[in-house]
Design a protein around this motif. Structure first.
Motif, mmCIF file in Angstrom:
data_model
loop_
_atom_site.group_PDB
_atom_site.id
_atom_site.type_symbol
_atom_site.label_atom_id
_atom_site.label_comp_id
_atom_site.label_asym_id
_atom_site.label_seq_id
_atom_site.Cartn_x
_atom_site.Cartn_y
_atom_site.Cartn_z
ATOM 1 N N THR A 481 12.974 -16.340 11.637
ATOM 2 C CA THR A 481 12.532 -16.689 12.991
ATOM 3 C C THR A 481 11.018 -16.795 13.057
ATOM 4 O OG1 THR A 481 14.441 -15.477 13.857
ATOM 5 C CG2 THR A 481 12.709 -16.044 15.412
ATOM 6 N N SER A 482 10.319 -15.888 12.384
ATOM 7 C CA SER A 482 8.849 -15.921 12.410
ATOM 8 C C SER A 482 8.330 -17.208 11.768
ATOM 9 C CB SER A 482 8.269 -14.690 11.705
ATOM 10 O OG SER A 482 8.401 -14.768 10.296
ATOM 11 N N VAL A 483 8.988 -17.644 10.711
ATOM 12 C CA VAL A 483 8.599 -18.901 10.073
ATOM 13 C C VAL A 483 8.896 -20.069 11.013
ATOM 14 C CG1 VAL A 483 9.044 -20.447 8.136
ATOM 15 C CG2 VAL A 483 8.902 -17.980 7.751
ATOM 16 N N MET A 484 10.053 -20.037 11.627
ATOM 17 C CA MET A 484 10.468 -21.104 12.523
ATOM 18 C C MET A 484 9.513 -21.251 13.711
ATOM 19 S SD MET A 484 14.215 -21.543 14.345
ATOM 20 C CE MET A 484 14.104 -20.040 15.307
ATOM 21 N N LEU A 485 9.055 -20.105 14.263
ATOM 22 C CA LEU A 485 8.198 -20.131 15.438
ATOM 23 C C LEU A 485 6.717 -20.230 15.094
ATOM 24 C CD1 LEU A 485 9.917 -17.426 17.677
ATOM 25 C CD2 LEU A 485 10.065 -19.908 17.894
ATOM 26 N N GLY A 486 6.380 -20.119 13.813
ATOM 27 C CA GLY A 486 4.981 -20.152 13.425
ATOM 28 C C GLY A 486 4.226 -18.903 13.813
ATOM 29 N N THR A 487 4.943 -17.791 13.963
ATOM 30 C CA THR A 487 4.316 -16.508 14.305
ATOM 31 C C THR A 487 4.151 -15.715 13.013
ATOM 32 O OG1 THR A 487 6.526 -15.710 14.856
ATOM 33 C CG2 THR A 487 5.125 -16.382 16.679
ATOM 34 N N LYS A 488 3.007 -15.891 12.391
ATOM 35 C CA LYS A 488 2.773 -15.318 11.067
ATOM 36 C C LYS A 488 2.685 -13.793 11.098
ATOM 37 C CE LYS A 488 -0.804 -14.515 7.753
ATOM 38 N NZ LYS A 488 -2.254 -14.569 7.554
ATOM 39 N N LEU A 489 3.372 -13.164 10.159
ATOM 40 C CA LEU A 489 3.307 -11.725 9.940
ATOM 41 C C LEU A 489 2.910 -11.462 8.492
ATOM 42 C CD1 LEU A 489 6.754 -10.748 11.538
ATOM 43 C CD2 LEU A 489 4.535 -10.817 12.697
ATOM 44 N N ILE A 490 2.300 -10.304 8.249
ATOM 45 C CA ILE A 490 2.151 -9.793 6.891
ATOM 46 C C ILE A 490 3.082 -8.600 6.775
ATOM 47 C CG2 ILE A 490 0.615 -8.767 5.180
ATOM 48 C CD1 ILE A 490 -1.719 -10.183 6.492
ATOM 49 N N ILE A 491 4.079 -8.704 5.920
ATOM 50 C CA ILE A 491 5.098 -7.657 5.780
ATOM 51 C C ILE A 491 4.939 -6.996 4.414
ATOM 52 C CG2 ILE A 491 7.575 -7.165 5.763
ATOM 53 C CD1 ILE A 491 7.938 -9.759 7.436
ATOM 54 N N VAL A 492 4.753 -5.687 4.420
ATOM 55 C CA VAL A 492 4.660 -4.916 3.183
ATOM 56 C C VAL A 492 5.941 -4.098 3.055
ATOM 57 C CG1 VAL A 492 3.344 -3.222 1.868
ATOM 58 C CG2 VAL A 492 2.146 -4.815 3.397
ATOM 59 N N VAL A 493 6.733 -4.390 2.033
ATOM 60 C CA VAL A 493 7.998 -3.695 1.805
ATOM 61 C C VAL A 493 7.782 -2.629 0.736
ATOM 62 C CG1 VAL A 493 10.415 -3.920 1.104
ATOM 63 C CG2 VAL A 493 9.297 -5.773 2.391
ATOM 64 N N LEU A 494 8.031 -1.385 1.089
ATOM 65 C CA LEU A 494 7.920 -0.260 0.162
ATOM 66 C C LEU A 494 9.319 0.095 -0.311
ATOM 67 C CD1 LEU A 494 5.598 0.006 2.504
ATOM 68 C CD2 LEU A 494 5.074 2.120 1.290
ATOM 69 N N ASP A 495 9.599 -0.184 -1.574
ATOM 70 C CA ASP A 495 10.948 -0.027 -2.121
ATOM 71 C C ASP A 495 11.051 1.280 -2.896
ATOM 72 O OD1 ASP A 495 13.445 -0.279 -3.205
ATOM 73 O OD2 ASP A 495 12.986 -2.017 -4.456
ATOM 74 N N ASN A 496 11.672 2.280 -2.277
ATOM 75 C CA ASN A 496 11.927 3.532 -2.999
ATOM 76 C C ASN A 496 13.414 3.686 -3.324
ATOM 77 O OD1 ASN A 496 13.143 4.389 -0.606
ATOM 78 N ND2 ASN A 496 11.441 5.689 0.004
ATOM 79 N N ARG A 497 14.155 2.556 -3.202
ATOM 80 C CA ARG A 497 15.542 2.478 -3.618
ATOM 81 C C ARG A 497 16.448 3.460 -2.863
ATOM 82 N NH1 ARG A 497 11.880 1.560 -6.581
ATOM 83 N NH2 ARG A 497 11.425 3.746 -6.976
ATOM 84 N N GLY A 498 16.335 3.381 -1.544
ATOM 85 C CA GLY A 498 17.225 4.196 -0.724
ATOM 86 C C GLY A 498 16.533 4.743 0.504
ATOM 87 N N PHE A 499 17.137 5.746 1.082
ATOM 88 C CA PHE A 499 16.583 6.418 2.251
ATOM 89 C C PHE A 499 15.807 7.647 1.780
ATOM 90 C CE2 PHE A 499 20.689 4.764 4.361
ATOM 91 C CZ PHE A 499 20.124 3.514 4.574
ATOM 92 N N GLY A 500 14.577 7.424 1.308
ATOM 93 C CA GLY A 500 13.808 8.499 0.702
ATOM 94 C C GLY A 500 13.467 9.612 1.663
ATOM 95 N N CYS A 501 13.174 9.279 2.930
ATOM 96 C CA CYS A 501 12.796 10.290 3.915
ATOM 97 C C CYS A 501 13.932 11.288 4.143
ATOM 98 C CB CYS A 501 12.429 9.592 5.230
ATOM 99 S SG CYS A 501 12.160 10.695 6.616
ATOM 100 N N ILE A 502 15.128 10.790 4.350
ATOM 101 C CA ILE A 502 16.253 11.685 4.621
ATOM 102 C C ILE A 502 16.666 12.415 3.346
ATOM 103 C CG2 ILE A 502 18.657 11.768 5.386
ATOM 104 C CD1 ILE A 502 16.585 11.384 7.597
ATOM 105 N N ASN A 503 16.450 11.800 2.203
ATOM 106 C CA ASN A 503 16.695 12.517 0.953
ATOM 107 C C ASN A 503 15.797 13.751 0.863
ATOM 108 O OD1 ASN A 503 17.771 12.593 -1.957
ATOM 109 N ND2 ASN A 503 15.553 12.550 -2.279
ATOM 110 N N ARG A 504 14.522 13.612 1.243
ATOM 111 C CA ARG A 504 13.606 14.758 1.215
ATOM 112 C C ARG A 504 14.034 15.816 2.232
ATOM 113 N NH1 ARG A 504 9.900 10.446 0.738
ATOM 114 N NH2 ARG A 504 9.277 10.619 2.938
#
Length: 613
Positions: A481-504
């Motif tokens: 949708t952001s591409v379609m509407l021209g509403t540019k975002l910078i998205i940083v995906v932090l991949d810890n391979r699961g639900f790290g917060c609830i694991n802790r």
């Protein structure tokens, strides 16, 4: 009296288009647009009406009803509740998809108008496709799910009912105390039925914020408590930003020498470089803010719900003699925790309170201690933000990289998992509204859709969405949708391979690693998810980086890209910032076969006994 014959849906759309607001002296439409996914329950009625009004009331389409509502909520929050959007769906799953987002808006006191289609009022084709049938109540529909998460709910079963219902909806959406989601469930047949509507229903109306003044007795009582305090502390909540009172609060704290701490919703209300700004408070708070909270004998809580993360589950304000003054537009919030209520708009209330305190300042020793605590915390935080030699960086190190390459007017946005805690402690906003966190409901999936809403509300600012892999997988379609509407975002995906917060959290309460990280789930093969390829398939510019230095380079490049960019980095699921913070009441089982759980239970009981309630 002149009348206009319209369908109910046409009348609603015309009335919405007539609502106005004034911001910085400029007349603006109150409703910036309508998010819509059409189905049989709204396409022929509301869909036809929106098409005819598309030049006056833009219609936007996304890929998920919940995401559309999240975008509308983020738009309203960024607009400080001065502008808003509506969201329409068909009946059935389209409607119930919006219920979670309604809860987000309800918790955070944010205006959004929800317009789900509903069953036939005339009941001719009962049961219609997607209709919920109650064996004992013929009036029930799936839209009844909205009742507990709406500030106002109505079901329109006759075309003329839209007039009083819309009037009430507008009052709620624009009232500082009542503000929240409104649901008008629109019966499918009634949307298309015509009525001779009076022309006053379509007259332009300008909505301005109501700034309630404090009761004189409450004001005198609050001022007396502050004047008697030796260790006062301000807690700034989201209401400071909604009231546009950030400058007033900075001046108030500076004039009276009172340190200030910020909730998740209130962060960025205070300039980061204000020497009395101690940063985040509570479970995810800084050492400086929480040390001050433990010693405080008076807490001035402004525009905050005082939920458990802010108060450390009612254990943070440790002085038994500590009093709370609740400055809030909503009496329900102003009186929480046996507070002395000061029911008023934050901006007006601060002005009146400042006048009542003229000439009074907090003891210099307390003010100086707060400044020293702030300096010490910033030194501590810098160590967590710095680049290390570890194979996998921590969330804090990723945050540090983004911070170093951000600009003062950037907006960082997040919602759920471990990132909100790290950002609350460590992020340094450059301008008001530069920190956008959905942590009242902590709703996974809000992040990318929310970023879309922020960018629509303020296209001049770079919006940086930080999201974990778990939340990304829950809801990512609005990249397209952001591409379609021209509403540019910078998205940083932090991949810890699961639900790290609830694991802790699971480990901290004595539990064995189970069902949170992917490696601890029941599986035959662990998925090797290529998030960069996935984002690219939706039209984003995407890459995966192998180090903090590569992240910094990719982030700088993303700033210059013309459309949404996604940068993916692997992170350590086990490390988090252990400095600062506070106890949180998460119940631990009384009986378990695990010795670790038994030990955690003993610690939990000891903590309960120390709590000052």
């Amino acid at each position: 009296m002149a009348t206009i014959r319209l369908t109910m849906a046409q009348a609603l759309v015309a009335a919405m288009a007539a609502q106005r607001t004034v911001i910085d002296g400029q007349d603006r439409p109150l409703f910036a647009g309508v998010w819509a996914i059409f189905g049989h329950g709204n396409v022929a009625g509301l869909g036809e009406a929106l098409y005819a009004a598309r030049d006056r009331l833009p219609t936007l389409r996304a890929h998920n009803e919940q995401a559309m509502a999240h975008a509308a909520i983020a738009f309203a929050k960024t607009s400080r509740r001065r502008r808003m959007m509506a969201v329409t769906s068909s009946i059935g799953p389209g409607a119930t998809n919006m219920v979670t987002a309604a809860a987000v808006a309800h918790v955070s006191r944010l205006p959004v108008l929800l317009l789900p289609g509903d069953v036939f009022a005339g009941r001719r084709p009962d049961p219609v496709l997607q209709q919920i049938e109650d064996f004992g109540d013929g009036t029930v529909s799936a839209n009844d799910c909205f009742r507990p998460v709406s500030r106002y709910f109505d079901r329109i079963t006759r075309p003329e009912q839209i007039m009083p219902a819309f009037e009430r909806a507008m009052q709620v959406l624009n009232d500082a105390a009542e503000c929240g989601p409104v649901t008008l469930a629109l019966c499918q047949d009634v949307q298309t039925e015509a009525f001779d509507y009076p022309d006053w229903f379509f007259a332009e109306r300008v909505w301005q914020p109501r700034r309630a003044r404090a009761d004189a007795t409450q004001l005198a009582q609050a001022a007396a408590l502050l004047k008697a305090a030796k260790r006062p502390l301000v807690v700034a909540g989201g209401g400071v930003l909604y009231s546009e009172a950030e400058g007033d609060l900075a001046a108030f704290c500076t004039a009276h020498g009172i340190p200030v701490a910020e909730t998740q919703a209130g962060k960025s209300a205070m300039p980061h470089d204000l020497q009395l700004n101690l940063g985040a408070i509570g479970v995810t708070g800084t050492g400086a803010a929480n040390d001050a909270a433990r010693q405080a004998d008076l807490v001035l809580a402004i525009g905050t719900r005082l939920q458990d993360f802010t108060t450390g589950s009612r254990s943070l304000f440790a002085d038994p003699a500590c009093r709370i003054v609740g400055l809030n537009t909503q009496p329900f919030d102003a009186g929480k925790h046996r507070a002395q209520p000061l029911v008023a708009d934050a901006k007006v209330g601060l002005a009146d309170l400042g006048a009542a305190l003229q000439g009074w300042t907090a003891p210099a020793i307390w003010t100086d201690q707060a400044r020293s605590g702030r300096t010490a915390w910033l030194e501590t935080a810098a160590r967590y933000l710095a680049v290390g030699n570890e194979a996998l960086p921590s969330d804090a190190q990723v945050i540090g990289a983004v911070q170093r390459h951000s600009r003062p007017d950037d907006v960082v946005l997040c919602a759920a998992g471990g990132l909100p805690g790290e950002l609350h402690k460590l992020w340094q906003p450059g301008a008001p509204g530069g920190y956008h966190m959905e942590y009242g409901y902590s709703c996974m999936g809000y992040e990318i859709a929310g970023g879309l809403g922020v960018k629509l509300a303020d296209p001049t600012r770079e919006v940086v969405v930080m999201v974990g892999d778990g939340s990304y997988l829950m809801m990512n379609s609005e990249i397209a949708t952001s591409v379609m509407l021209g509403t540019k975002l910078i998205i940083v995906v932090l991949d810890n391979r699961g639900f790290g917060c609830i694991n802790r959290l699971q480990n901290a309460t004595g539990g064995a690693p189970f069902n949170n990280l992917l490696r601890d789930t029941r599986h035959e093969t662990l998925p090797a998810i290529d998030f960069a390829a996935h984002a690219a398939a939706m039209g984003a510019i995407a890459c995966k980086v192998a180090s903090i230095s590569e992240l910094e380079t990719a982030f700088d490049e993303a700033r210059h890209h013309g459309r949404t960019s996604v940068v993916v980095i692997d992170t350590d699921p086990l490390r988090s910032t252990d400095a600062g913070g506070h106890w949180w009441d998460v119940a631990v089982p009384e009986v378990s076969e695990r010795t670790e759980v038994e030990a955690a239970r003993r610690s939990y009981v000891e903590a309960l006994m120390r709590r000052n309630t």
